[in-house]
Design an enzyme around this catalytic site. Sequence first.
Site, PDB file in Angstrom:
ATOM      1  N   ASP A  82       0.846  -1.193   0.000  1.00 14.83           N
ATOM      2  CA  ASP A  82       0.000   0.000   0.000  1.00 14.83           C
ATOM      3  C   ASP A  82       0.880   1.241   0.000  1.00 14.83           C
ATOM      4  OD1 ASP A  82      -2.434   1.375   0.066  1.00 14.83           O
ATOM      5  OD2 ASP A  82      -2.430   1.489   2.256  1.00 14.83           O
ATOM      6  N   ASP A 104       1.729   4.987  -5.558  1.00 13.80           N
ATOM      7  CA  ASP A 104       1.054   6.246  -5.265  1.00 13.80           C
ATOM      8  C   ASP A 104       1.832   7.404  -5.865  1.00 13.80           C
ATOM      9  OD1 ASP A 104      -0.211   8.462  -4.285  1.00 13.80           O
ATOM     10  OD2 ASP A 104      -0.031   7.921  -2.164  1.00 13.80           O
ATOM     11  N   GLU A 134      -3.289   5.600  -8.244  1.00 20.80           N
ATOM     12  CA  GLU A 134      -4.155   6.611  -7.631  1.00 20.80           C
ATOM     13  C   GLU A 134      -4.153   7.869  -8.475  1.00 20.80           C
ATOM     14  OE1 GLU A 134      -4.575   9.143  -3.451  1.00 20.80           O
ATOM     15  OE2 GLU A 134      -3.646   7.151  -3.433  1.00 20.80           O
ATOM     16  N   HIS A 174      -7.798  10.039   4.778  1.00 19.03           N
ATOM     17  CA  HIS A 174      -7.138   9.083   5.647  1.00 19.03           C
ATOM     18  C   HIS A 174      -7.277   9.489   7.113  1.00 19.03           C
ATOM     19  CE1 HIS A 174      -4.736   8.399   1.858  1.00 19.03           C
ATOM     20  NE2 HIS A 174      -4.911   7.148   2.234  1.00 19.03           N
ATOM     21  N   HIS A 202      -9.546   4.827  -0.502  1.00 20.22           N
ATOM     22  CA  HIS A 202      -8.640   4.907   0.641  1.00 20.22           C
ATOM     23  C   HIS A 202      -9.330   5.724   1.732  1.00 20.22           C
ATOM     24  CE1 HIS A 202      -4.610   3.651  -1.207  1.00 20.22           C
ATOM     25  NE2 HIS A 202      -5.529   3.412  -2.127  1.00 20.22           N
ATOM     26  N   GLY A 203      -8.972   5.491   2.974  1.00 19.10           N
ATOM     27  CA  GLY A 203      -9.647   6.193   4.058  1.00 19.10           C
ATOM     28  C   GLY A 203     -11.054   5.691   4.270  1.00 19.10           C
ATOM     29  N   GLY A 204     -11.266   4.383   4.085  1.00 15.83           N
ATOM     30  CA  GLY A 204     -12.614   3.818   4.179  1.00 15.83           C
ATOM     31  C   GLY A 204     -13.228   3.896   5.553  1.00 15.83           C
ATOM     32  N   ASN A 225     -10.265   0.528   1.645  1.00 15.76           N
ATOM     33  CA  ASN A 225      -9.140   0.403   2.570  1.00 15.76           C
ATOM     34  C   ASN A 225      -9.620   0.797   3.960  1.00 15.76           C
ATOM     35  OD1 ASN A 225      -7.678  -0.159   0.278  1.00 15.76           O
ATOM     36  ND2 ASN A 225      -6.153   1.430   0.610  1.00 15.76           N
TER      37      ASN A 225
END
Length: 279
Positions: A82, A104, A134, A174, A202-204, A225
């Site tokens: 990641d 990233d 991303e 995040h 991301h930042g789920g 994520n």
Amino acid sequence: MTLATLADVLQPAMKGGYAVPGLVCLGWEDMRAFAMAAEAEGAPVILQAGPSCREHTPLPILGKMFRYLADSVSVPVVAHLDHGYTMDECRAALDAGFTSLMFDGSRKPLEENIAETRAVVELAQGAGISAEGEIGFVGYSGGEASAGTDPEEAARFAVETGVDAMAISVGNVHLQRDHEGGLDEARIADIQAAIDVPLVIHGGSGVPIAQRKALSAATNICKFNIGTELRMAFGAALRQAVLSDSDRFDRVQILRDTHDPVFEAARAAIHSTGASGKA
């Protein structure tokens, strides 16, 4: 062995109307609980080693740990890098046995992000594994601000890089500690209309549970994520284990008390994406 690539688990998810959780690992205790939770839920799972995890444990060790856990369960397990920021990091993860590389380049200009992501995709494809990129920048709660994903740029990025999955910025951040973030569903729809690629959030942890479930079922968001809510469960359990008895000093005994809370939190996270029973 149930080791899988990202494409192995996301393509069925996109067709089946669910998402696969990318669970953010920091050490043996949590990643073991995550694998056991996936087994209990009958769900595929993505074990993720982000920058802070890699600071603590070298990539060659993490690769062996992930592969050992994949051997220990009957559900598909993806060993995922990641937020790899360089080609060297991605190549090191590949050499360590990872089955998915996330590059990233979201802080870079579009042309540079496309070129470098494409190079990682070619590296991954050459080894028979998957790659995630991303487009748009996902910021941090209380830190760097996000830059939302432009649907036209997303379409170009997907086509020119050939990624197996595309992380997008649509209101997610995040390290958010509550479930009050809420995603921009209109922007998600515009991105999905432009390109047919599995999408990643991301930042789920900051996404409301009801919205997480709904988007998993009805859109091409195939991967959430999830880290902060699991770290919070671990931290609370560890604090309780330490404070419950001032004479305790054995780290093995203390850490053992974190297992059940983290296991249950991971089961809830898996269930929230609709992945239960999909292995």
